[in-house]
Scaffold this active site. Structure first.
Site, PDB file in Angstrom:
ATOM      1  N   ASP A   5       0.426  -1.092  -0.441  1.00 26.88           N
ATOM      2  CA  ASP A   5       0.145  -0.341  -0.270  1.00 26.88           C
ATOM      3  C   ASP A   5       1.110   1.197   0.061  1.00 26.88           C
ATOM      4  O   ASP A   5       2.000   1.214   0.554  1.00 26.88           O
ATOM      5  CB  ASP A   5      -1.015   0.259   1.060  1.00 26.88           C
ATOM      6  CG  ASP A   5      -1.910   1.071   1.317  1.00 26.88           C
ATOM      7  OD1 ASP A   5      -2.153   1.588   0.481  1.00 26.88           O
ATOM      8  OD2 ASP A   5      -2.012   1.604   2.282  1.00 26.88           O
ATOM      9  N   ASP A  27      -0.119   5.493   0.987  1.00 23.60           N
ATOM     10  CA  ASP A  27      -0.660   6.151   1.426  1.00 23.60           C
ATOM     11  C   ASP A  27      -0.488   5.511   3.768  1.00 23.60           C
ATOM     12  O   ASP A  27      -1.008   4.264   3.315  1.00 23.60           O
ATOM     13  CB  ASP A  27      -1.749   6.700   1.518  1.00 23.60           C
ATOM     14  CG  ASP A  27      -2.206   7.573   0.499  1.00 23.60           C
ATOM     15  OD1 ASP A  27      -0.933   8.685   0.147  1.00 23.60           O
ATOM     16  OD2 ASP A  27      -3.344   8.070  -0.185  1.00 23.60           O
ATOM     17  N   ASP A  36      -1.391  -0.633   6.129  1.00 23.70           N
ATOM     18  CA  ASP A  36      -1.209   0.018   7.278  1.00 23.70           C
ATOM     19  C   ASP A  36      -3.289  -0.001   8.056  1.00 23.70           C
ATOM     20  O   ASP A  36      -3.039   0.540   8.963  1.00 23.70           O
ATOM     21  CB  ASP A  36      -1.096   1.282   7.370  1.00 23.70           C
ATOM     22  CG  ASP A  36      -2.205   2.436   6.631  1.00 23.70           C
ATOM     23  OD1 ASP A  36      -2.596   2.207   5.438  1.00 23.70           O
ATOM     24  OD2 ASP A  36      -2.230   3.237   7.339  1.00 23.70           O
TER      25      ASP A  36
END
Length: 359
Positions: A32, A34, A234
């Site tokens: 991922d 961001d 996250d």
């Protein structure tokens, strides 16, 4: 090494261990962006660049997987290269590409598709031989909705509603309700999908491609050729659940939206295989979490157990309760919390235990 997906679905009662560094145990990292590689404002997450360069130099393939359908792979690769992580457009997989594939599987080549979104979506549709159009009156055979940026006007949602109301099939790149930006958290594509859903009377559901849905995982595997992929993210409800749905292992990094309390309360589909403070976790082995005869769980010098309605953490051999080994304490707490909760979300009080770890 990755285990059978069904085993992961039924056995995730504690974080896993790896005797070798994760960049040796897995051939491809599906990362991922961001909160993992860079922050919403575009700056690199601490340690991310050096860790990714080391993993790549050690032979691990890096693929950058994002639910944001606005930017093209070229733009994302350019940003990563500016940060110090050389990347090619082919290293980037977006939800726009995933949704374009499932549309192309449903409609003939050359079909007109009404686009409610940005340039990333238009580029992905053209890549599949489809023709983006702007109006419900352009005879589209499908409607595709993706994040179009904060300036997207209501007229775009109206065009989607008109076409869907006429029976045109509806697709969405993803349904994330929010999206982080430099100024804070804003409405994401999921919020825009809800606007169209309301306008059409809630009678139609879109086909969704992005994380955590299986089409996104399939897209990443097809594009990367990964044989032993590791999902790195996250967010529990997109990255980690997407890995769960795809039957592959995952690494949660604590540089984004998930904190210790959220992790401890995770339901089975949101429980990662591994936990690390940041992307340096790719370059290390991960300790086992071991159950003891008294119902507790040990990792490193920490022991976690349940007493009444709370999680209890005990340290061994030293009075120092925080520091570099805080992650071992969190891993032990996960073992106690997830085992106690079983298939549900843990409702135990973890405040004192997490405070002891400085988390």
């Amino acid at each position: 090494m990755a285990r059978d997906g069904q085993e992961r679905r039924t056995e995730r009662s504690r974080p896993g261990g790896s005797a070798v560094a994760l960049d040796e145990a897995y051939d491809t990292a599906l990362l991922d962006l961001d909160g993992v590689v860079y922050f919403a404002g575009g700056a690199a997450v601490p340690y991310a660049v050096d860790a990714l360069v080391a993993a790549r130099d050690g032979g691990m393939r890096l693929a950058y997987v994002t639910n944001n359908a606005l930017r093209t792979p070229d733009a994302v690769a350019g940003h990563l290269t500016e940060l110090g992580v050389p990347a090619e457009p082919g290293d980037v997989v977006t939800s726009a590409q995933a949704v374009a594939r499932i549309v192309a599987e449903d409609v003939p080549e050359g079909s007109r598709v009404l686009v409610v979104g940005g340039e990333g979506l238009r580029v992905a549709l053209r890549e599949r031989g489809l023709v983006p159009v702007e109006s419900a009156d352009d005879a589209p055979v499908a409607v595709v909705q993706g994040y179009g940026g904060p300036d997207m006007g209501w007229g775009r949602f109206a065009e989607a509603a008109y076409a869907i109301g006429r029976g045109v099939p509806w697709y969405a790149s993803n349904t994330d309700l929010t999206i982080p930006g430099a100024r804070g958290i804003g409405p994401g594509n999921g919020a825009a999908v809800e606007v169209v859903r309301i306008a059409t009377g809630g009678r139609v559901e879109p086909k969704v491609a992005g994380k955590p849905q299986p089409p996104m995982h399939r897209e990443t595997v097809l594009r990367t050729g990964a044989e032993r992929p590791l999902v790195v993210g996250d967010r529990l409800d997109t990255d980690i659940e997407g890995a769960f749905n795809g039957g592959v292992d995952s690494l949660l990094v604590l540089t984004g939206v998930t904190d210790g309390a959220t992790l401890l309360a995770a339901v089975p589909e949101h429980r990662p295989t591994y936990v690390a403070a940041d992307l340096r976790g790719l370059l290390t082995a991960h300790p086992e979490v071991v159950a003891d005869a008294d119902g507790g769980f040990r990792c490193g010098r920490w022991r976690a157990s349940v007493a009444g309605d709370a999680l209890v953490l005990e340290g061994e051999d030293t009075g120092e309760d925080a520091g570099d080994d805080a992650l071992d304490g969190l891993r032990a707490l996960c073992g106690a919390a997830w085992t106690w909760a079983g298939a549900g979300a843990c409702g135990l009080d973890a405040g004192k235990a997490l405070a002891r770890l400085g988390l």
